[in-house]
Structure formats: C-alpha cells, structure tokens
Design an enzyme around this catalytic site. Structure first.
Site, PDB file in Angstrom:
ATOM      1  N   GLY A   1       7.893  -0.997   1.513  1.00 22.46           N
ATOM      2  CA  GLY A   1       6.955  -0.035   2.106  1.00 22.46           C
ATOM      3  C   GLY A   1       6.452  -0.505   3.462  1.00 22.46           C
TER       4      GLY A   1
ATOM      5  N   ILE B   1       0.292  -3.987   1.916  1.00 19.90           N
ATOM      6  CA  ILE B   1      -1.132  -3.693   1.794  1.00 19.90           C
ATOM      7  C   ILE B   1      -1.655  -4.178   0.445  1.00 19.90           C
ATOM      8  CG2 ILE B   1      -1.067  -1.733   3.392  1.00 19.90           C
ATOM      9  CD1 ILE B   1      -1.318   0.077   0.843  1.00 19.90           C
ATOM     10  N   ASP B   2      -0.742  -4.351  -0.523  1.00 17.00           N
ATOM     11  CA  ASP B   2      -1.169  -4.714  -1.881  1.00 17.00           C
ATOM     12  C   ASP B   2      -1.667  -6.163  -2.008  1.00 17.00           C
ATOM     13  OD1 ASP B   2      -0.406  -2.190  -2.525  1.00 17.00           O
ATOM     14  OD2 ASP B   2       1.346  -2.757  -3.719  1.00 17.00           O
TER      15      ASP B   2
ATOM     16  N   MET C   1      -4.195   2.297  -3.551  1.00 17.19           N
ATOM     17  CA  MET C   1      -2.920   1.703  -3.974  1.00 17.19           C
ATOM     18  C   MET C   1      -3.143   0.331  -4.607  1.00 17.19           C
ATOM     19  SD  MET C   1      -0.069   2.877  -1.202  1.00 17.19           S
ATOM     20  CE  MET C   1       0.543   4.561  -1.233  1.00 17.19           C
ATOM     21  N   GLY C   2      -2.103  -0.180  -5.179  1.00 15.40           N
ATOM     22  CA  GLY C   2      -2.156  -1.443  -5.912  1.00 15.40           C
ATOM     23  C   GLY C   2      -1.414  -1.242  -7.219  1.00 15.40           C
TER      24      GLY C   2
ATOM     25  N   GLU D   1      -4.359   2.289  -8.407  1.00 12.32           N
ATOM     26  CA  GLU D   1      -3.358   3.198  -8.997  1.00 12.32           C
ATOM     27  C   GLU D   1      -2.669   2.602 -10.229  1.00 12.32           C
ATOM     28  OE1 GLU D   1      -0.113   3.849  -6.227  1.00 12.32           O
ATOM     29  OE2 GLU D   1       0.202   1.705  -5.989  1.00 12.32           O
TER      30      GLU D   1
ATOM     31  N   ARG E   1     -15.763  14.032  -9.554  1.00  9.16           N
ATOM     32  CA  ARG E   1     -14.720  14.441  -8.618  1.00  9.16           C
ATOM     33  C   ARG E   1     -13.816  13.245  -8.310  1.00  9.16           C
ATOM     34  NH1 ARG E   1     -16.589  18.683  -9.754  1.00  9.16           N
ATOM     35  NH2 ARG E   1     -17.229  20.381  -8.362  1.00  9.16           N
TER      36      ARG E   1
ATOM     37  N   GLN F   1      -3.859   5.054   3.607  1.00  6.15           N
ATOM     38  CA  GLN F   1      -4.278   3.655   3.659  1.00  6.15           C
ATOM     39  C   GLN F   1      -3.165   2.717   4.126  1.00  6.15           C
ATOM     40  OE1 GLN F   1      -4.994   2.292  -0.639  1.00  6.15           O
ATOM     41  NE2 GLN F   1      -4.044   4.289  -0.848  1.00  6.15           N
ATOM     42  N   ARG F   2      -1.962   3.252   4.311  1.00  3.84           N
ATOM     43  CA  ARG F   2      -0.830   2.409   4.718  1.00  3.84           C
ATOM     44  C   ARG F   2      -0.439   2.658   6.173  1.00  3.84           C
ATOM     45  NH1 ARG F   2       4.033   2.507   0.458  1.00  3.84           N
ATOM     46  NH2 ARG F   2       5.234   3.371   2.153  1.00  3.84           N
TER      47      ARG F   2
HETATM   48  O1  F6P Z   1       3.789  -1.023  -0.372  1.00  3.19           O
HETATM   49  C1  F6P Z   1       3.297  -1.125  -1.667  1.00  3.19           C
HETATM   50  C2  F6P Z   1       2.777   0.191  -2.102  1.00  3.19           C
HETATM   51  O2  F6P Z   1       1.799   0.522  -1.199  1.00  3.19           O
HETATM   52  C3  F6P Z   1       2.231   0.309  -3.539  1.00  3.19           C
HETATM   53  O3  F6P Z   1       0.890   0.064  -3.708  1.00  3.19           O
HETATM   54  C4  F6P Z   1       2.569   1.728  -3.909  1.00  3.19           C
HETATM   55  O4  F6P Z   1       2.664   1.887  -5.284  1.00  3.19           O
HETATM   56  C5  F6P Z   1       3.886   1.885  -3.250  1.00  3.19           C
HETATM   57  O5  F6P Z   1       3.824   1.144  -2.065  1.00  3.19           O
HETATM   58  C6  F6P Z   1       4.295   3.310  -2.964  1.00  3.19           C
HETATM   59  O6  F6P Z   1       5.304   3.331  -2.022  1.00  3.19           O
HETATM   60  P1  F6P Z   1       6.463   4.403  -1.812  1.00  3.19           P
HETATM   61  O7  F6P Z   1       5.972   5.683  -2.358  1.00  3.19           O
HETATM   62  O8  F6P Z   1       6.608   4.412  -0.326  1.00  3.19           O
HETATM   63  O9  F6P Z   1       7.664   3.879  -2.485  1.00  3.19           O
END
Ligand code: F6P
Length: 349
Positions: A14, A129-130, A172-173, A228, A273, A281-282
């Site tokens: 990613g 980012i994780d 994310m995570g 997530e 909500r 966030q990326r």
């Molecule tokens: O880069 C890691 C990450 O941000 C994870 O937290 C997330 O689950 C994943 O990428 C999603 O990436 P993609 O949808 O681009 O495969």
C-alpha cells in the site's frame, strides 16, 4: 569510459505519505556517491513487466512533500506466480543492478528477506501507516496517518457534543492498532478498540456498561476509535477479498465499527453514529516527522549498500537511525505496545 554502478529502488504494498521523500533522499545520496539509480515501477511487478526508469536529480526534486509514490506500487508478490522469482533475478541482472532498495511494509519486506536469502543483494526500508513492522520503532507514513486520524476525531467531537451522541471512527490497522492507539490518545478518546484486545462477550458488555455509566453521570457524548482489524467475538469483518491472486489470506477489512455501532444502540439505547476514515488517512502531504524519517532512511540505505550490508533494513531505535536484519520482519508483525495503550486507557470511561 567506465559504466556507473547501478542500484534499483522500488515501492511495494500500500502507498503511504513519505515514500517520495525516501525515494528523493536515496536517489540524491546515491547520485552524489557516483551511482546511477533505476526506479522499478509498480513494485515487484516492474521486474515482470520490464517497467523501469532512470531516476535523476530533476525527477526527484520537489517531491519531498508529495503523497503516494512516483514509482507506482502494487501488492504483487513474485512468489505468487511460478516464474516470479526467476523474473526478478533476470530483471535485476539485465538492468545491471548492484543492489536493490525495497520500500515496503511487513509483506513486501518478508518477500525481500526471502529473495535476499536466495541471493538478491537487497536493503529494506520500512514504510506503512500501520506501523506494524518489527525491528523499528516507527515506519514511514505512520505519524501522518495519526495526525489525519487525530484531526478527524477532533472534528467528530463537535457533532458528538452538539447532538449528545456516541461517535465511532474506524481507522486502518489490519493486525495492529497503532493508529487507533496514538490518535485516540492524542484526541483524549473515551475508548480505543484494537485487534490486540479482542472484544469477547464480556468485554463488549463492559464496554456498553461504560457508555451507559457515562450517560448516567451526565456526560452526554462519547468518542470511540476502532481499528479496522478489531475482532468481535473472535472474528474480523471482511469487506472484500484481497483482490490479489495468491494472497486470498489477506482480505480487505472494513465495517467492524458499523457492527459495533449497531450493538451499542441495541444494548444502550444511546444514539450512535459511525464514520470510516478509509484511504484519506493514507494520502496527501506527509507531516514533517515522516519526511525527516524518510530522508534519514533513504540516506542510510545508500550507506548500507556502500558497506555491502545486504539483507538489512533501516530502522529507528529511540532517536538513532540504525539497521536490523530483514529476517526479523519475516518473524511476524509488531503489535501495539500495551504500556502505551495503558496510558491512553487511564482516560477512558
Ligand atoms: O497499507 C496497509 C493498509 O493501510 C491496511 O491498514 C489496510 O487494511 C490496507 O492497507 C488496505 O489496503 P488496500 O485496500 O490498498 O489493499
């Protein structure tokens, strides 16, 4: 005239903020040391498709603050196809490379470690980012994601307070709740749900009781950060398959906060909500910390090549830029330091 020594660079997995700052630093340092730099396009796929370009000072100028990666990226692994590995080795040789710098998260770096063991002279730079790569305190991109998530949580507080709601933000995570923990701590969140602490029936009940208690005390809003990868009764929530052939074990996650949100409304009657930060966030401009870290890692990767210390990954330990064996990364992921989580936890409820 003697041909310049060549080194390659690629970004895999990613994207994240700070990749371009690292590409710039590595390229400019390498050129200064007399190398020619070849950018491999779209991660390992660039070796298969023979897509690459010479990187020079002009191409890598003015990109320190740009999000994403000028090289493109993919989640393709050379171990996914029968000839993948061989094609990487063939491409490496055809380009006349002396070494390869790989910017990757845990998956890409584990592949790099395997290829190194098979004879590929490679150096890793941790980015995601994780922040779940072992061997380094921080990865490139993490601090930017934390800042974006913190800003989002601060904004959600307005509606939470005004409408007296429980607001959930999913961040994310996949396997580790680093973003959730750091952003939650910075925002003063009332609860942080992470993959490291699965929500079994008992924990879910305690969590809902906490929300009801707050309400009874007259605190009529609550902010909850949800990673997530949070497991609810032993299960994560998958939103789609990985989309990557051969990598079906890594499905896309997302939506767990909505499930938890519904449970909260059912069990507590509190208006709830849910928002999901997703790819926001990326993307975009890296914060200063990520630019500096990426610059230091980029320079260090060239120093490692000069010393022929292949099979190493640049790393941050305390305030020191150092390196660790790539092998360490293949040994699993770096989960949240629960001592840090406990600091955030003091302010829960
Ligand atoms: O880069 C890691 C990450 O941000 C994870 O937290 C997330 O689950 C994943 O990428 C999603 O990436 P993609 O949808 O681009 O495969």
């Amino acid at each position: 005239m003697e041909r310049k020594k060549r080194i390659g660079i690629l970004t895999g997995g990613g994207d994240c903020p700070g990749l371009n700052a690292a590409i710039r630093a590595m390229t400019k340092t390498a050129i200064q040391e007399g190398y020619e730099v070849i950018g491999i396009r779209n991660g390992w796929k660039g070796f298969i498709d023979d897509e690459n370009e010479v990187l020079d000072r002009i191409k890598t100028s003015g990109i320190i603050d740009r999000g994403g990666t000028i090289l493109g990226t993919s989640r393709f692994s050379p171990f996914q196809t029968e000839n993948g590995r061989q094609q990487v080795f063939d491409g490496f040789e055809q380009l006349g490379l002396e070494a390869l710098v790989v910017l990757g998260g845990e998956g890409t770096l584990a592949v790099t470690s395997k290829l190194f063991k098979m004879g590929l002279p490679a150096i890793g730079i941790p980015k995601t980012i994780d922040n779940d790569v072992k061997g380094t305190d921080f990865t490139i991109g993490f601090q930017t994601a934390v800042q974006i998530a913190t800003d989002a949580l601060d904004r959600l507080r307005s509606t939470a307070e005004s409408h007296h709601r429980v607001m959930l933000l999913e961040v994310m995570g996949r396997h580790a709740g680093w973003i959730a923990t750091y952003a939650g701590m910075a925002n003063g969140a009332d609860a942080i749900l992470i993959p490291e602490i699965p929500l079994d029936e008992e924990k879910l009940e305690e969590f809902c009781q906490m929300l009801t208690r707050r309400n009874k005390k007259g605190i009529n809003f609550t902010i909850v950060v949800v990673a997530e990868g949070t497991k609810l009764e032993g299960k994560t929530r998958e939103r789609r398959s990985s989309g990557v052939p051969g990598n079906e074990k890594a499905p896309g996650l997302g939506g767990i906060a909505s499930v938890i949100g519904e449970i909260i409304e059912q069990k507590t009657g509190l208006e709830t909500r849910v928002s999901s930060l997703g790819y926001v966030q990326r993307g975009g401009t890296p914060v200063a910390y990520d630019r500096s870290l990426a610059t230091a890692f980029g320079v260090k990767s060239v120093r490692l090549i000069e010393e022929k210390r292949y099979g190493e990954m640049t790393a941050l330990k305390g305030n020191r830029i150092t390196s660790v064996p790539l092998e360490l990364v293949a040994d699993g992921i770096k989960t949240v330091n629960l001592n840090i989580y406990k600091v955030a936890e003091i302010f829960f409820g």
